[in-house]
Enzyme design. Sequence first.
Site, PDB file in Angstrom:
ATOM      1  N   GLU A  76      47.542  53.649  51.763  1.00  0.00           N
ATOM      2  CA  GLU A  76      46.220  53.745  52.402  1.00  0.00           C
ATOM      3  C   GLU A  76      46.073  55.038  53.211  1.00  0.00           C
ATOM      4  O   GLU A  76      44.995  55.642  53.228  1.00  0.00           O
ATOM      5  CB  GLU A  76      45.957  52.529  53.290  1.00  0.00           C
ATOM      6  CG  GLU A  76      45.962  51.180  52.555  1.00  0.00           C
ATOM      7  CD  GLU A  76      45.066  51.127  51.326  1.00  0.00           C
ATOM      8  OE1 GLU A  76      44.071  51.886  51.256  1.00  0.00           O
ATOM      9  OE2 GLU A  76      45.381  50.347  50.410  1.00  0.00           O
ATOM     10  N   HIS A 127      44.973  57.835  51.125  1.00  0.00           N
ATOM     11  CA  HIS A 127      43.512  57.858  50.910  1.00  0.00           C
ATOM     12  C   HIS A 127      42.809  58.675  51.996  1.00  0.00           C
ATOM     13  O   HIS A 127      41.850  59.390  51.722  1.00  0.00           O
ATOM     14  CB  HIS A 127      42.934  56.438  50.932  1.00  0.00           C
ATOM     15  CG  HIS A 127      43.034  55.705  49.623  1.00  0.00           C
ATOM     16  ND1 HIS A 127      42.364  56.123  48.486  1.00  0.00           N
ATOM     17  CD2 HIS A 127      43.684  54.569  49.279  1.00  0.00           C
ATOM     18  CE1 HIS A 127      42.621  55.261  47.499  1.00  0.00           C
ATOM     19  NE2 HIS A 127      43.425  54.317  47.950  1.00  0.00           N
TER      20      HIS A 127
HETATM   21  C1  QAP Z   1      47.119  49.309  47.790  1.00  0.00           C
HETATM   22  O1  QAP Z   1      45.891  47.979  46.323  1.00  0.00           O
HETATM   23  C2  QAP Z   1      48.534  48.923  47.529  1.00  0.00           C
HETATM   24  O2  QAP Z   1      43.695  47.522  39.471  1.00  0.00           O
HETATM   25  C3  QAP Z   1      46.145  48.176  47.674  1.00  0.00           C
HETATM   26  O3  QAP Z   1      42.117  45.498  38.747  1.00  0.00           O
HETATM   27  C4  QAP Z   1      49.080  49.037  46.270  1.00  0.00           C
HETATM   28  O4  QAP Z   1      44.751  46.113  46.756  1.00  0.00           O
HETATM   29  C5  QAP Z   1      49.319  48.453  48.518  1.00  0.00           C
HETATM   30  C6  QAP Z   1      43.556  45.739  42.637  1.00  0.00           C
HETATM   31  C7  QAP Z   1      50.390  48.704  46.055  1.00  0.00           C
HETATM   32  C8  QAP Z   1      50.621  48.102  48.283  1.00  0.00           C
HETATM   33  C9  QAP Z   1      51.166  48.225  47.044  1.00  0.00           C
HETATM   34  C10 QAP Z   1      43.865  46.679  41.686  1.00  0.00           C
HETATM   35  C11 QAP Z   1      42.739  44.692  42.267  1.00  0.00           C
HETATM   36  C12 QAP Z   1      44.020  45.816  44.011  1.00  0.00           C
HETATM   37  C13 QAP Z   1      43.388  46.590  40.392  1.00  0.00           C
HETATM   38  C14 QAP Z   1      45.122  46.908  45.925  1.00  0.00           C
HETATM   39  C15 QAP Z   1      42.558  45.542  40.040  1.00  0.00           C
HETATM   40  C16 QAP Z   1      42.240  44.582  40.974  1.00  0.00           C
HETATM   41  C17 QAP Z   1      44.762  46.830  44.514  1.00  0.00           C
HETATM   42 CO    CO Z   2      44.112  52.655  46.933  1.00  0.00          CO
END
Ligand code: QAP
Ligand code: CO
Length: 171
Positions: A138, A141
């Site tokens: 995050e 981002h």
């Molecule tokens: C960031 O990611 C993150 O492709 C948050 O189709 C990633 O919430 C934090 C999501 C990895 C820790 C580890 C992604 C939902 C959600 C998709 C998310 C989707 C539906 C991603």
């Molecule tokens: Co993201």
Amino acid sequence: MILPIITYPDKQLKTRSLEVTNFDGLLHRFLDDMYETMMSSNGIGLASIQVANPIRAIILCIPDEDGKQHKENLIEIINPVIHTPRGNVLYQEGCLSVPGFYEDVERYESLTLHYQDRHGEPCVLHATDLLSIAIQHEIDHLEGKLFIEKLSYYRRKKFEKEYKKAQKEKK
Ligand code: QAP
Ligand code: CO
């Protein structure tokens, strides 16, 4: 209110987000909207820029052992700064702004985070495991960076090809 989520390759995602200085009712309502937006799209983390607002605010709600998310575990993080990062881990990440794509990314294993809460109060948090990884994802981002930019040349190529194909199939 559920806000529209910006998706790659929208250029807005490259914006560097700005420090928050007003911890007012407007910010509080916006953070509530971010939470509603994240939960409605099955996310565990969301940065403000993903809903087109370039301010240094992120929210996280890490699921428990059963994979369930609880509002008590919501963390609202304003103006974060990472201190004393330690170790490295690989984790298969995804992103609400890069739907349908997941790849291994290297992150610090643990870190200490200095940030402010929604009232502007200074906070310190020690993070490990998924929380540590999500914080780093995050904060990237806020610098205008996406996890796909951390992939090797070969895996980035593979991503671009797969993502374009999936987008065509959506239309
Ligand atoms: C960031 O990611 C993150 O492709 C948050 O189709 C990633 O919430 C934090 C999501 C990895 C820790 C580890 C992604 C939902 C959600 C998709 C998310 C989707 C539906 C991603
Ligand atoms: Co993201």
